[in-house]
Design a protein around this motif. Structure first.
Motif, PDB file in Angstrom:
ATOM      1  N   ALA A 186       0.837  -1.201   0.000  1.00 21.30           N
ATOM      2  CA  ALA A 186       0.000   0.000   0.000  1.00 21.30           C
ATOM      3  C   ALA A 186       0.873   1.253   0.000  1.00 21.30           C
ATOM      4  CB  ALA A 186      -0.920  -0.002   1.223  1.00 21.30           C
TER       5      ALA A 186
ATOM      6  N   LEU B 257      -4.682   3.467   6.801  1.00 24.79           N
ATOM      7  CA  LEU B 257      -4.839   2.063   6.432  1.00 24.79           C
ATOM      8  C   LEU B 257      -4.469   1.186   7.624  1.00 24.79           C
ATOM      9  CD1 LEU B 257      -5.434  -0.112   4.291  1.00 24.79           C
ATOM     10  CD2 LEU B 257      -2.977  -0.144   3.808  1.00 24.79           C
TER      11      LEU B 257
ATOM     12  N   THR C 140     -15.843  -4.301   4.549  1.00 23.06           N
ATOM     13  CA  THR C 140     -15.154  -3.359   3.649  1.00 23.06           C
ATOM     14  C   THR C 140     -15.724  -3.452   2.240  1.00 23.06           C
ATOM     15  OG1 THR C 140     -13.491  -4.940   2.888  1.00 23.06           O
ATOM     16  CG2 THR C 140     -12.967  -3.708   4.877  1.00 23.06           C
TER      17      THR C 140
ATOM     18  N   GLY D 124     -11.159  -1.764   0.246  1.00 24.69           N
ATOM     19  CA  GLY D 124     -10.762  -1.818   1.652  1.00 24.69           C
ATOM     20  C   GLY D 124     -11.380  -0.734   2.508  1.00 24.69           C
TER      21      GLY D 124
ATOM     22  N   LEU E  72      -9.341   2.615   6.224  1.00 27.85           N
ATOM     23  CA  LEU E  72      -9.340   1.497   5.277  1.00 27.85           C
ATOM     24  C   LEU E  72      -8.659   0.292   5.931  1.00 27.85           C
ATOM     25  CD1 LEU E  72      -8.452   4.293   3.497  1.00 27.85           C
ATOM     26  CD2 LEU E  72      -9.002   2.684   1.686  1.00 27.85           C
TER      27      LEU E  72
ATOM     28  N   ALA F 234      -6.603  -3.525   4.904  1.00 22.61           N
ATOM     29  CA  ALA F 234      -6.049  -4.433   3.897  1.00 22.61           C
ATOM     30  C   ALA F 234      -5.301  -5.563   4.588  1.00 22.61           C
ATOM     31  CB  ALA F 234      -5.109  -3.679   2.952  1.00 22.61           C
TER      32      ALA F 234
ATOM     33  N   GLN G 102      -4.485  -6.497  -1.866  1.00 20.79           N
ATOM     34  CA  GLN G 102      -5.431  -5.640  -1.144  1.00 20.79           C
ATOM     35  C   GLN G 102      -4.780  -4.327  -0.737  1.00 20.79           C
ATOM     36  OE1 GLN G 102      -6.498  -8.429   1.922  1.00 20.79           O
ATOM     37  NE2 GLN G 102      -8.410  -9.009   0.894  1.00 20.79           N
TER      38      GLN G 102
ATOM     39  N   ALA H 170      -6.168  -0.721  -1.763  1.00 22.88           N
ATOM     40  CA  ALA H 170      -6.530   0.267  -0.741  1.00 22.88           C
ATOM     41  C   ALA H 170      -5.868   1.612  -1.050  1.00 22.88           C
ATOM     42  CB  ALA H 170      -6.123  -0.228   0.643  1.00 22.88           C
TER      43      ALA H 170
END
Lengths: 465, 100
Positions: free
Chosen positions: A19, A112, A289, A293, A301, A303, A318, A322
Motif C-alpha cells: 500500500a 490504512l 469493507t 478496503g 481502510l 487491507a 489488497q 486500498a
C-alpha cells in the motif's frame, strides 16, 4: 519532523508495504508505523537480515520473495516509523504511537489498518504451562535469529503453517519429536466443495504436498486423526498427551508448539467502531469493507489478513487496491484511472484467493476449541476457565462484555486478544445462538499499555483542546 | 530456575550480543528480542501470574498475548518479544504485578 500525511499505514507486512509503495507512486505523502524494527511483517520477518546472513534461501522461495517488496518500500519515499506500537487510532485520522518512552501523533487524511493476523488461540489443558508456545512463535525465532526447536519438541494442530514450519525445521537440519495432526479428515468433502478453487490454486496444493514429502523423507513422526491434545507438567511442560479413536497416548515433551490457523487481528478496527461481520467459513469476526478496503468509517481502510485471512499474496493485492482507492477518495486519482490501475491487482487477488475455500474447509477449527471443557483456562491473563464463563451465562450474561464484568475475563494486559474468540464461541454454544449474536468484546484505547507520563507529555502548551 | 532450553543453541554470528539474564551473561544473536534471550538462557519460566502466582513464559512472540512481560533494565512490565536486545541489557523475570 513532518507529522501530517495523506496516507498513514499501520503495519509493515505485505499489505502495508504494498500500500505504501502504491500510494507513493500515486503522489501521496505516506507514513508507515510498525511494531517491528524492520519491514516485512510476520511473514517476511527480518528478511533483509536473513538474506545478509545467508539464511533466507533455506527459509523458502516464498519468504525470500518478500525481499523485493521490502526493498521497493525502502526506496519509495514513505516515512518509516519502526519499533513503534500504535496505541490509539481516532476515526478522524490521528494515530498515536509509542516507542516505549515517548509517543508521537501522526495525522492522516486516510488511515490504512494493515495489522495482519494472530494465531487462533488454542485453549487446551495445560496451554498456560511454560514450554507451550505457538508454531508461529517458533517460526518468528527461526526467521529472525535462526533458532531451531530442540529434538524433544512436539507440534500439535493443523493448518498450512504446521506443515510449512515442520518442513522448514527439517530443511534447516533440525529435528522434531513429532507432529500431532488435529485436522479432522474432511479432505474429500473439502475437495469436492472447492474443486474449482483447487484447480486455480494448484501451486498452493503442490507446495503442501511438497512439505508432506519432505517430512516423510526426514522420517518425522506424524500422528493423524488426533482428537484432543493436553500438556502436562509441574511448573513446566514435561509430557504431551493426545487422543486418537478415544484412546489416550502420551510421550515426554521438552516443548509443545500449538497451531490451529490464524484469525484477523480486529482489535484496532473494533476500537475504531468499524462494522464487523462474522465469517462462518473462517470462524472469526472481520471488518466490513468494499472492494478497495474502505470501511464504514470514512477515513479508515483495511487491507491484508486483519480484514479476513487470505495470506501474503492476497494481502499485497489488497494493499495496492486500498492505496488506489484512497487516492481516488482524496481527489488525486480520477475514477477511470482508478479502474485501469485496479484491474491487475483484482485479477491477481482472485487468483491467489481461489484456494482459500478449500483451506478453510479442510482446516476448520474443532468445536471444542471455540467452546472448551469447563476446566480449561480461556483467559490466560486472569486465569478464567470456560466453566466460569458458563456460570456467568447461567447467571444471565448474554455477551462477552457482561461476562467480562462478572468474571474479569478479558480484563488483563492482552485486553481480550487471546480469549475473545473463545469467549464468543463459548457463550454462543451455551445459548445456542450464532456467534454474531453473542458478539465480541468492546475494545477501548489505549490498545497497548502506555505510561501516564507519555500521555501528559502529549498535551503540549498551545496544542490543548 | 534454569532448564535446558527448548531451542537449540543459536548459530554463532560475529556480531552476537551479550546480555544479562537473571544476572548471568548470555550470548544471543544480534536482533534477538529480550524474550528470545530469556528462552535461549533456558529460564524455566519468565514471570509469575499476578492473579494465581503460576509460572508463565512467552507464548505468541508477536506482541498479542503479553505472557512475555519482563523487567528490562529495571523497567517492569515490558513486552519482551517487542524489545530488541542491546549489549549489556539486564533482563529479569517479572514477579507478579509491577509496583506502581
Amino acid at each position: 519532523m513532518k507529522r501530517d500525511f495523506d496516507f498513514v499505514v499501520v503495519g509493515g507486512g505485505p499489505a502495508g508495504l504494498a500500500a505504501a509503495v502504491q500510494a507513493r507512486s500515486l503522489g501521496l505523502s505516506v507514513a508507515l508505523v510498525d511494531e517491528q524494527p524492520a519491514p516485512g511483517g510476520q511473514i517476511y520477518r527480518a528478511v533483509e537480515r536473513a538474506e545478509a546472513e545467508g539464511r533466507a534461501a533455506a527459509l523458502g522461495a516464498d519468504y525470500r520473495d518478500g525481499l523485493a517488496l521490502v526493498r521497493a518500500f525502502r526506496d519509495c519515499g514513505a516515512v518509516h516509523f519502526a519499533s513503534r506500537q500504535v496505541w490509539q487510532v481516532e476515526p478522524e485520522g490521528r494515530v498515536f504511537a509509542t516507542d516505549g518512552r515517548e509517543s508521537i501523533v501522526l495525522r492522516g487524511s486516510r488511515i490504512l489498518v494493515a495489522v495482519g493476523a494472530l494465531e487462533r488461540p488454542v485453549p487446551i489443558r495445560g496451554w498456560t504451562l511454560p514450554g507451550v508456545m505457538t508454531v508461529g512463535a517458533a517460526q518468528v525465532l527461526h526467521k529472525s535469529i535462526g533458532l531451531l526447536p530442540s529434538p524433544g519438541v512436539w507440534i500439535a494442530g493443523s493448518g498450512p503453517l504446521v506443515l510449512h514450519f515442520a518442513a522448514e525445521v527439517v530443511a534447516a537440519g533440525g529435528r522434531l519429536a513429532g507432529i500431532l495432526d488435529t485436522a479432522r479428515g474432511g479432505l474429500p468433502e473439502a475437495a469436492i466443495a472447492n474443486a474449482a478453487g483447487m484447480l486455480r490454486g494448484w501451486r498452493y496444493l503442490a507446495r503442501g504436498l511438497g512439505y508432506l514429502a519432505a517430512l516423510r523423507q526426514a522420517d518425522v513422526r506424524r500422528v493423524t486423526g488426533v482428537e484432543a491434545v493436553e500438556a502436562v507438567g509441574e511448573g513446566r511442560i514435561a509430557r504431551v498427551r493426545w487422543r486418537v479413536n478415544g484412546a489416550w497416548n502420551e510421550a515426554p515433551a521438552e516443548g509443545l508448539l500449538l497451531h490451529e490457523g490464524v484469525i484477523p487481528s480486529t482489535h484496532m478496527t473494533f476500537a475504531l467502531g468499524c462494522a464487523h461481520d462474522w465469517d462462518d467459513a473462517q470462524r472469526c469476526f472481520r471488518p466490513r469493507t468494499d472492494d478497495f478496503g474502505a470501511t464504514d468509517v470514512e477515513a479508515i481502510l483495511v487491507a491484508g489478513d486483519c480484514g479476513g485471512i487470505g495470506g501474503a499474496r492476497v494481502a499485497e493485492c489488497q494493499g495496492r487496491l486500498a492505496a488506489i482507492g484512497a487516492a481516488t477518495a482524496l481527489g488525486r486519482l480520477p475514477v477511470p484511472e482508478r479502474e485501469r490501475l485496479a484491474r491487475p491487482a483484482r485479477e491477481a487477488l482472485a487468483r491467489h484467493r481461489a484456494i482459500r475455500g478449500f483451506l478453510d474447509a479442510l482446516y476448520a477449527p474443532p468445536p471444542e476449541l471455540l467452546a472448551p471443557p469447563d476446566d480449561v483456562i480461556v483467559c490466560r491473563c486472569e486465569s478464567i476457565t470456560a466453566g466460569r464463563i458458563r456460570e456467568a451465562v447461567a447467571l444471565g450474561c448474554r455477551g462477552p462484555n457482561q461476562v467480562k464484568s462478572f468474571t474479569r475475563c478479558g480484563m488483563g494486559p492482552c485486553q481480550g486478544r487471546l480469549c475473545g474468540p473463545t469467549v464468543t464461541g463459548t457463550i454462543a454454544a451455551e445459548l445456542g445462538v450464532p456467534p454474531a449474536q453473542a458478539g465480541a468484546f468492546r475494545v477501548r484505547p489505549p490498545l497497548k499499555p502506555v505510561r501516564l507520563g507519555e500521555l501528559a507529555a502529549l498535551a503540549e502548551p498551545g496544542e490543548g483542546a | 530456575m534454569r532448564i535446558d532450553s527448548m531451542f537449540l543453541k543459536p548459530p554463532e554470528t560475529a556480531d552476537a550480543v551479550t546480555v544479562e539474564v537473571e544476572g548471568r551473561p548470555v550470548v544471543v544473536p544480534r536482533g534477538a528480542s529480550a524474550a528470545a534471550a530469556a528462552l535461549i538462557a533456558g529460564l524455566a519460566s519468565t514471570r509469575a501470574s499476578p492473579v494465581t502466582g503460576e509460572p508463565r513464559a512467552p507464548y505468541c512472540m508477536m506482541g498479542a498475548c503479553f505472557e512475555c512481560l519482563l523487567v528490562i533494565d529495571d523497567e517492569p512490565s515490558q513486552q519482551g518479544c517487542l524489545v530488541t536486545v542491546r549489549p549489556g541489557m539486564r533482563i529479569r523475570r517479572q514477579e507478579g504485578a509491577r509496583e506502581l
